[in-house]
Design a protein around this motif. Structure first.
Motif, PDB file in Angstrom:
ATOM      1  N   PRO A 258      -9.370  -5.517  -2.325  1.00 34.46           N
ATOM      2  CA  PRO A 258      -8.769  -6.763  -2.417  1.00 34.46           C
ATOM      3  C   PRO A 258      -7.563  -6.872  -3.419  1.00 34.46           C
ATOM      4  O   PRO A 258      -8.046  -6.409  -4.741  1.00 34.46           O
ATOM      5  CB  PRO A 258      -9.812  -7.563  -2.595  1.00 34.46           C
ATOM      6  N   LEU A 259      -6.430  -6.982  -3.210  1.00 36.68           N
ATOM      7  CA  LEU A 259      -5.285  -6.825  -4.184  1.00 36.68           C
ATOM      8  C   LEU A 259      -4.832  -8.592  -4.435  1.00 36.68           C
ATOM      9  O   LEU A 259      -4.363  -8.693  -5.739  1.00 36.68           O
ATOM     10  CB  LEU A 259      -4.202  -5.979  -3.783  1.00 36.68           C
ATOM     11  N   GLN A 260      -5.054  -9.436  -3.592  1.00 36.82           N
ATOM     12  CA  GLN A 260      -4.709 -10.620  -3.614  1.00 36.82           C
ATOM     13  C   GLN A 260      -3.262 -10.892  -3.942  1.00 36.82           C
ATOM     14  O   GLN A 260      -2.792 -11.870  -3.298  1.00 36.82           O
ATOM     15  CB  GLN A 260      -5.599 -11.271  -5.043  1.00 36.82           C
ATOM     16  N   HIS A 261      -2.555 -10.317  -4.677  1.00 43.80           N
ATOM     17  CA  HIS A 261      -0.923 -10.479  -4.931  1.00 43.80           C
ATOM     18  C   HIS A 261      -0.306  -9.528  -5.278  1.00 43.80           C
ATOM     19  O   HIS A 261      -0.985  -8.320  -5.928  1.00 43.80           O
ATOM     20  CB  HIS A 261      -0.749 -11.756  -5.523  1.00 43.80           C
ATOM     21  N   ILE A 262       0.845  -9.427  -5.542  1.00 41.38           N
ATOM     22  CA  ILE A 262       1.681  -8.104  -6.251  1.00 41.38           C
ATOM     23  C   ILE A 262       2.837  -8.647  -7.133  1.00 41.38           C
ATOM     24  O   ILE A 262       3.089  -7.853  -8.019  1.00 41.38           O
ATOM     25  CB  ILE A 262       2.108  -7.198  -5.137  1.00 41.38           C
ATOM     26  N   GLY A 292      -4.589  10.574   4.646  1.00 39.75           N
ATOM     27  CA  GLY A 292      -4.976   9.762   5.987  1.00 39.75           C
ATOM     28  C   GLY A 292      -5.985   8.795   5.614  1.00 39.75           C
ATOM     29  O   GLY A 292      -6.747   8.240   6.694  1.00 39.75           O
ATOM     30  N   MET A 293      -6.407   8.482   4.244  1.00 37.24           N
ATOM     31  CA  MET A 293      -7.512   7.456   4.217  1.00 37.24           C
ATOM     32  C   MET A 293      -7.035   6.255   4.541  1.00 37.24           C
ATOM     33  O   MET A 293      -5.642   5.711   4.748  1.00 37.24           O
ATOM     34  CB  MET A 293      -7.913   7.409   2.866  1.00 37.24           C
ATOM     35  N   ALA A 294      -7.965   5.385   5.298  1.00 39.32           N
ATOM     36  CA  ALA A 294      -7.456   3.949   5.566  1.00 39.32           C
ATOM     37  C   ALA A 294      -7.674   3.002   4.178  1.00 39.32           C
ATOM     38  O   ALA A 294      -8.708   3.053   3.912  1.00 39.32           O
ATOM     39  CB  ALA A 294      -8.278   3.443   6.867  1.00 39.32           C
ATOM     40  N   ILE A 295      -6.679   2.075   4.073  1.00 38.26           N
ATOM     41  CA  ILE A 295      -6.931   1.353   2.918  1.00 38.26           C
ATOM     42  C   ILE A 295      -6.545  -0.113   3.744  1.00 38.26           C
ATOM     43  O   ILE A 295      -5.923  -0.525   4.387  1.00 38.26           O
ATOM     44  CB  ILE A 295      -5.777   1.508   1.915  1.00 38.26           C
ATOM     45  N   ARG A 296      -8.128  -0.873   3.165  1.00 40.02           N
ATOM     46  CA  ARG A 296      -7.907  -2.535   3.826  1.00 40.02           C
ATOM     47  C   ARG A 296      -7.892  -3.136   2.553  1.00 40.02           C
ATOM     48  O   ARG A 296      -8.263  -2.733   1.441  1.00 40.02           O
ATOM     49  CB  ARG A 296      -9.427  -2.894   4.296  1.00 40.02           C
ATOM     50  N   THR A 297      -7.181  -4.380   2.558  1.00 41.40           N
ATOM     51  CA  THR A 297      -6.859  -5.275   1.569  1.00 41.40           C
ATOM     52  C   THR A 297      -6.975  -6.706   1.927  1.00 41.40           C
ATOM     53  O   THR A 297      -6.723  -6.916   2.955  1.00 41.40           O
ATOM     54  CB  THR A 297      -5.595  -5.041   0.778  1.00 41.40           C
ATOM     55  N   THR A 298      -6.854  -7.611   0.775  1.00 39.53           N
ATOM     56  CA  THR A 298      -6.940  -8.811   1.361  1.00 39.53           C
ATOM     57  C   THR A 298      -5.938  -9.658   0.187  1.00 39.53           C
ATOM     58  O   THR A 298      -5.779  -9.185  -0.915  1.00 39.53           O
ATOM     59  CB  THR A 298      -7.956  -9.843   1.209  1.00 39.53           C
ATOM     60  N   LEU A 299      -5.231 -10.576   0.511  1.00 34.96           N
ATOM     61  CA  LEU A 299      -4.204 -11.097   0.002  1.00 34.96           C
ATOM     62  C   LEU A 299      -4.400 -12.795  -0.181  1.00 34.96           C
ATOM     63  O   LEU A 299      -4.719 -13.278   0.875  1.00 34.96           O
ATOM     64  CB  LEU A 299      -2.803 -10.836   0.425  1.00 34.96           C
ATOM     65  N   ILE A 300      -3.977 -13.247  -1.204  1.00 35.52           N
ATOM     66  CA  ILE A 300      -3.932 -14.615  -1.223  1.00 35.52           C
ATOM     67  C   ILE A 300      -2.352 -15.290  -1.317  1.00 35.52           C
ATOM     68  O   ILE A 300      -1.464 -14.891  -2.113  1.00 35.52           O
ATOM     69  CB  ILE A 300      -4.803 -15.159  -2.463  1.00 35.52           C
ATOM     70  N   VAL A 301      -2.017 -16.438  -0.644  1.00 30.96           N
ATOM     71  CA  VAL A 301      -0.654 -16.794  -0.788  1.00 30.96           C
ATOM     72  C   VAL A 301      -1.037 -18.450  -1.091  1.00 30.96           C
ATOM     73  O   VAL A 301      -1.746 -19.066  -0.576  1.00 30.96           O
ATOM     74  CB  VAL A 301       0.050 -16.773   0.549  1.00 30.96           C
ATOM     75  N   GLY A 302       0.321 -18.809  -1.554  1.00 26.92           N
ATOM     76  CA  GLY A 302       0.040 -20.289  -1.916  1.00 26.92           C
ATOM     77  C   GLY A 302      -0.663 -20.604  -3.171  1.00 26.92           C
ATOM     78  O   GLY A 302      -1.103 -21.833  -3.399  1.00 26.92           O
ATOM     79  N   PHE A 311       6.604 -14.773  -3.010  1.00 26.53           N
ATOM     80  CA  PHE A 311       6.219 -14.533  -1.768  1.00 26.53           C
ATOM     81  C   PHE A 311       7.069 -13.620  -1.114  1.00 26.53           C
ATOM     82  O   PHE A 311       6.397 -12.696  -0.300  1.00 26.53           O
ATOM     83  CB  PHE A 311       6.434 -15.635  -0.873  1.00 26.53           C
ATOM     84  N   ASN A 312       8.416 -13.519  -1.152  1.00 26.72           N
ATOM     85  CA  ASN A 312       9.297 -12.309  -0.669  1.00 26.72           C
ATOM     86  C   ASN A 312       8.883 -11.017  -1.563  1.00 26.72           C
ATOM     87  O   ASN A 312       8.833 -10.163  -0.757  1.00 26.72           O
ATOM     88  CB  ASN A 312      10.716 -12.643  -1.089  1.00 26.72           C
ATOM     89  N   ILE A 313       8.663 -10.816  -2.669  1.00 30.75           N
ATOM     90  CA  ILE A 313       8.146  -9.700  -3.488  1.00 30.75           C
ATOM     91  C   ILE A 313       6.646  -9.066  -2.685  1.00 30.75           C
ATOM     92  O   ILE A 313       6.636  -7.975  -2.325  1.00 30.75           O
ATOM     93  CB  ILE A 313       7.687 -10.015  -4.720  1.00 30.75           C
ATOM     94  N   LEU A 314       5.940 -10.199  -2.229  1.00 28.81           N
ATOM     95  CA  LEU A 314       4.681  -9.797  -1.686  1.00 28.81           C
ATOM     96  C   LEU A 314       4.910  -9.313  -0.046  1.00 28.81           C
ATOM     97  O   LEU A 314       4.219  -7.993   0.127  1.00 28.81           O
ATOM     98  CB  LEU A 314       3.468 -11.135  -1.721  1.00 28.81           C
ATOM     99  N   LYS A 315       5.732 -10.164   0.395  1.00 22.21           N
ATOM    100  CA  LYS A 315       6.245  -9.368   1.884  1.00 22.21           C
ATOM    101  C   LYS A 315       6.874  -8.076   1.862  1.00 22.21           C
ATOM    102  O   LYS A 315       6.463  -7.241   2.598  1.00 22.21           O
ATOM    103  CB  LYS A 315       7.252 -10.375   2.561  1.00 22.21           C
ATOM    104  N   ASP A 316       7.646  -7.715   0.862  1.00 23.31           N
ATOM    105  CA  ASP A 316       8.349  -6.615   0.905  1.00 23.31           C
ATOM    106  C   ASP A 316       7.198  -5.424   0.519  1.00 23.31           C
ATOM    107  O   ASP A 316       7.455  -4.424   0.810  1.00 23.31           O
ATOM    108  CB  ASP A 316       9.384  -6.427  -0.472  1.00 23.31           C
TER     109      ASP A 316
END
Length: 437
Positions: A258-262, A292-302, A311-316
């Motif tokens: 889980p990265l949450q944001h960037i 080839g590894m699969a990476i799962r993450t979760t993010l928090i917005v707001g 938010f645009n940085i996160l989208k990019d």
């Protein structure tokens, strides 16, 4: 009120929230069964028993509301004489016990996350130390969760978990090995390692990060064929784990981190201890070490103070990194967290719009990645038969949260609980369709 029931007591355990709660419920049920109690998990209404134990979640608003509604439902059933007793445990109870006791007095007793012996006593059972690691699993027979530590020492501003689960406490390698062997003996083929933070494992016991050492031991357990890593933290990641993942075929080429944001300003306010540059390098190192590894993450917005630019940085970043799996949540303003001191200044509608936008972006990425799998053959574990399909997973997919592989049961038979080679014939955003190769 109904007079006290003379029939034999039957205890129904209801689990809300995450896989850590599933594990805790399984430990509780194992103890109850060892005490000779009749215990069931989320039984249908006609068979649900007369004593209810609700294992609650207190993480974010939606989860809290679900837990409160479940407690109210069973408090009402008790009032109407449909059940005799209602006990509540878990994170919500740990965090809000005084309020809950005042607002829902019809519950017999509330227990926190570390009060298993007291809960057992209230259920007429004794805590058996010799049962260490033995559980009554509620998952399909082929996989089980292995909780390697409890609690968290990280200072993340938005997170209430340390309030509910306390400081990080690792289980010893010996205990976990014994537990894994017991699960394998019962037919479990896949271990899903869980913790609030896998990467912190061992620091309290061994004064060093010991996830790599634990994995080196677990791969030796006969019968275990897949080992999956959930909930790693990006700061201080033990890189030797990647070398073991690449070398050991039993360790799935999969990680949930889980990265949450960037955006750097948001990461700093979140107290994540990292930056966009460091995180990007870490993910590139992952993919270089284990192609080839699969990476799962979760993010928090707001999150408080998140600007349109953040938010645009996160989208990019999402577009650039092309995560294999992702979840995105609207920020929940939680009492007694560091972030609660900040103004919750992003309107709920904007939070939800941003979450939807991220998930739409991810949906397209997921669709593209899944199309690349068409025509390929993967080793899959078959979890269950559901309706007209057998449902399986590749090593790149965890139960409940990731893609599933659907096999037409009217045309093909595969055995549940077994590994099968499946050729992918078709793909959507979140599902693969295939047939035995």
């Amino acid at each position: 009120m109904r007079t006290k029931s003379l029939k034999k007591n039957k205890i129904n355990v209801i689990t809300l929230g995450c896989s850590k709660n599933v594990y805790d419920s399984e430990v509780l049920m194992g103890q109850l069964r060892a005490n000779g109690k009749d215990v069931t998990h989320e039984a249908p209404e006609a068979e649900e028993g007369n004593i209810i134990v609700i294992n609650t979640c207190g993480f974010i608003d939606n989860a809290k509301a679900e837990s409160v509604n479940m407690i109210l439902e069973y408090a009402d059933k008790k009032e109407r004489g449909l059940v005799d007793k209602v006990f509540v445990t878990g994170c919500l109870s740990e965090r809000y016990r005084p309020d809950l006791e005042k607002e829902i007095p019809n519950v017999d007793q509330f227990f926190g996350t570390t009060e298993l012996p007291q809960l057992l006593k209230a259920l007429g059972a004794d805590y058996k130390h010799e049962l260490l690691g033995e559980r009554l699993t509620t998952t399909p027979k082929n996989y089980a969760y292995l909780k390697i530590s409890e609690g968290c020492d990280r200072p993340c501003s938005f997170c209430a978990i340390p309030l509910m689960r306390g400081k990080n406490v690792s289980q010893t390698i010996e205990k976990l090995l014994k537990e894994a062997k017991g699960l394998a003996k019962n037919g479990v083929k896949e271990l899903i390692l869980i913790a609030q933070d896998l990467t912190y494992y061992g620091l309290d016991l061994y004064k060093k990060r010991a996830l790599g050492e634990l994995l080196e031991e677990l791969v030796k357990v006969e019968g275990i064929e897949w080992i999956r890593l959930h909930y790693a933290f990006p700061t201080g990641f033990p890189m030797e784990v990647l070398e073991i993942m690449k070398r050991e075929p039993k360790i799935c080429n999969y990680i949930d981190i889980p990265l949450q944001h960037i955006a750097d300003s948001v990461l700093k306010s979140m107290r994540r201890g990292t930056t966009q540059e460091k995180t990007t390098k870490l993910l590139k190192d992952f993919r270089a070490a284990v192609p080839g590894m699969a990476i799962r993450t979760t993010l928090i917005v707001g999150y408080p103070g998140e600007t349109q630019e953040d938010f645009n940085i996160l989208k990019d970043f999402v577009q650039q990194m092309k995560f294999d799996r992702m979840g995105c949540f609207a920020y929940s303003h939680e009492e007694n967290t560091h972030a609660y001191l900040l103004e919750d200044d992003v309107p709920d509608t904007v939070k939800q719009e941003r979450a939807n936008e991220i998930m739409e972006l991810q949906s397209q990425i997921s669709w593209d990645l899944n199309q690349e799998k068409v025509g390929q053959t993967f080793r899959c574990i078959i979890d269950r038969k559901e309706g007209a399909h057998f449902v399986g997973r590749t090593e790149f997919d965890s139960p409940d949260v990731d893609n599933e592989v659907l096999i037409d049961a009217s045309k093909h038979y595969v055995k549940t609980g077994e590994f099968v080679m499946i050729k992918i014939t078709e793909a959507t955003e979140f599902d693969l369709y295939g047939e035995p190769a």
